[in-house]
Design a protein around this motif. Structure first.
Motif, PDB file in Angstrom:
ATOM      1  N   THR A  37     -34.327  46.154 -21.767  1.00 22.38           N
ATOM      2  CA  THR A  37     -33.915  46.181 -23.324  1.00 22.38           C
ATOM      3  C   THR A  37     -32.398  46.645 -23.442  1.00 22.38           C
ATOM      4  OG1 THR A  37     -36.269  46.900 -23.855  1.00 22.38           O
ATOM      5  CG2 THR A  37     -34.459  47.298 -25.570  1.00 22.38           C
ATOM      6  N   ASP A 309     -37.442  40.876 -27.360  1.00 23.21           N
ATOM      7  CA  ASP A 309     -37.789  42.125 -26.607  1.00 23.21           C
ATOM      8  C   ASP A 309     -39.089  42.412 -26.263  1.00 23.21           C
ATOM      9  OD1 ASP A 309     -37.100  44.412 -24.956  1.00 23.21           O
ATOM     10  OD2 ASP A 309     -36.787  45.597 -26.401  1.00 23.21           O
ATOM     11  N   ASP A 310     -39.803  42.060 -25.269  1.00 19.72           N
ATOM     12  CA  ASP A 310     -41.078  42.379 -24.984  1.00 19.72           C
ATOM     13  C   ASP A 310     -41.933  41.962 -25.756  1.00 19.72           C
ATOM     14  OD1 ASP A 310     -42.168  43.485 -22.729  1.00 19.72           O
ATOM     15  OD2 ASP A 310     -41.354  45.396 -22.985  1.00 19.72           O
TER      16      ASP A 310
END
Ligand code: ADP
Ligand code: MG
Length: 367
Positions: A37, A309-310
């Motif tokens: 991140t 992000d994820d």
């Protein structure tokens, strides 16, 4: 538009990093807390001079150092642009675009566009209106520096008006001057936000139907504290400020205006904030982010860089498929814990980076 190269110095857990990205899909894979991140954050920072995690700037500097550098090389309209940012411990930062110093944050907006989609975005639907206003303001500012200028001016006058309201020696003349200024900026802000919500509806309608196989109809609605009648926001706002003056003086606050506005998202006519399932809330924000990619392309002529992000692991198959099919048109930077469920969708242009403890172990292994 795409990021060609990211270089970091003493940024978070990266002592030194230099990565060349591909114009298509870039995947940063690794265990938790390795620095995936952090990479997206540094890219996002170059668009907004702010972290998406809304932490203090000094938290971005590596603990063992007193200053951090981010440098991005960007390909835009077939020209290169370079953004250099130096963050200092005292909270100050120095920004350069093509080696020329940027003196106001507003000058950075529009140079480099990104859209980030992260798990925390669910908060936008579920939590307080300030998060939804912030999203609108960021999206509008990044394509229109004039919007940012009006917003800054509006907030300045607003806080002066609030100080005046709290003051015992109250001057009607000064209030009148503030109200006229405030209504001028509010007029601009409201009309741009309404335009933006219209565009989100336009693009979002198609996107949402595609994601939900036509089962759901989405509608975004701007909730304005000012009467929208006749589109005369300025006069309507001025009138309402006058109507509310007794209450505002009692509270020492300005109770109406863009700083109190909000938007709602309806799926099949049901308010998702109150009645939506977690999945519907997540899809609403996904639709909104993908609509904003299209809006940015409409305005600037190029897709922004998409930062994921994820998020893939949290989405069901339809949503995942929608994302992975759509990202073919733009540069995308993805972070995830594993790539097993992505491989079917990725071609040989993709670059995969293994992240471990603030280092990239292999630079851009292809699939
Ligand atoms: N200012 C800093 N200096 C050094 N390390 C930091 C700093 N801020 C965060 N970290 C470290 O970065 C790691 C988290 O990075 P992050 O990119 O969020 O991980 P993930 O790979 O899970 O996305 C943690 O190990 C954390 O301790
Ligand atoms: Mg992470």
């Amino acid at each position: 538009m795409y990021v060609k190269n990211i270089s970091l110095l003493n940024y978070r857990n990266y002592k030194k990093l230099n990565v060349e990205l591909t114009e298509s899909v870039n995947v940063f894979v690794g265990d938790n807390a390795q620095g995936k991140t952090n990479i997206l954050e540094s890219v996002y920072y170059c668009a907004f001079a702010k972290s998406h995690r809304s932490s203090k700037d000094k938290e971005l500097i590596n603990w063992e150092n007193s200053t951090a550098y981010i440098s991005l090389l960007i390909g835009k309209n077939r020209l290169d642009k370079k953004i250099d940012i130096n963050i200092l411990r005292d909270g100050k930062k120095a920004i350069k675009v093509n080696n020329i110093k940027v003196t106001k944050i507003g000058e950075l907006f529009g140079i480099f566009n990104v859209v980030m989609f992260s798990p925390e975005d669910l908060k936008v639907i579920k939590e307080s209106p300030s998060l939804r206003r912030r999203l609108l303001d960021m999206e509008l500012s990044q394509v229109n520096p004039n919007y940012y200028f009006n917003l800054v001016q509006y907030n300045k006058v607003l806080s002066e008006r609030n100080i005046l309201l709290k003051n015992r020696s109250f001057s009607e003349e000064i209030l009148e001057v503030y109200d006229i200024q405030l209504s001028k900026y509010a007029d601009y802000i409201i009309s741009k936000r309404l335009e933006y919500i219209d565009k989100i509806n336009f693009y979002g309608d198609v996107i949402h139907k595609e994601i939900t196989s036509g089962k759901e109809v989405i509608k975004f609605k701007y909730n304005c504290t000012v009467n929208l009648e006749n589109k005369n926001f300025k006069d309507n706002y001025l009138r309402k400020l006058k109507d509310n003056i007794t209450r505002d003086r009692e509270k020492g606050l300005t109770s109406i205006g863009p700083h109190r506005d909000d938007f709602s998202v309806f799926i099949n006519n049901i308010d998702t904030k109150i009645f939506g399932s977690q999945g519907q809330q997540r899809t609403s924000i996904l639709t909104m982010k993908f609509a904003s990619l299209k809006i940015i392309r409409e305005i600037t002529g190029e897709y922004p860089v998409l930062l994921l992000d994820d998020v893939l692991s949290e989405l069901d198959l339809n949503r995942k498929r929608y994302i992975l099919r759509s990202i073919k048109d733009m540069q995308t930077i993805i972070t995830c814990a594993g790539i097993d469920d992505l491989t079917d969708y990725l071609d040989d242009k993709v670059k995969i980076f293994n992240v471990s403890n603030g280092q990239i172990l292999n630079q851009g292994r292809n699939i």
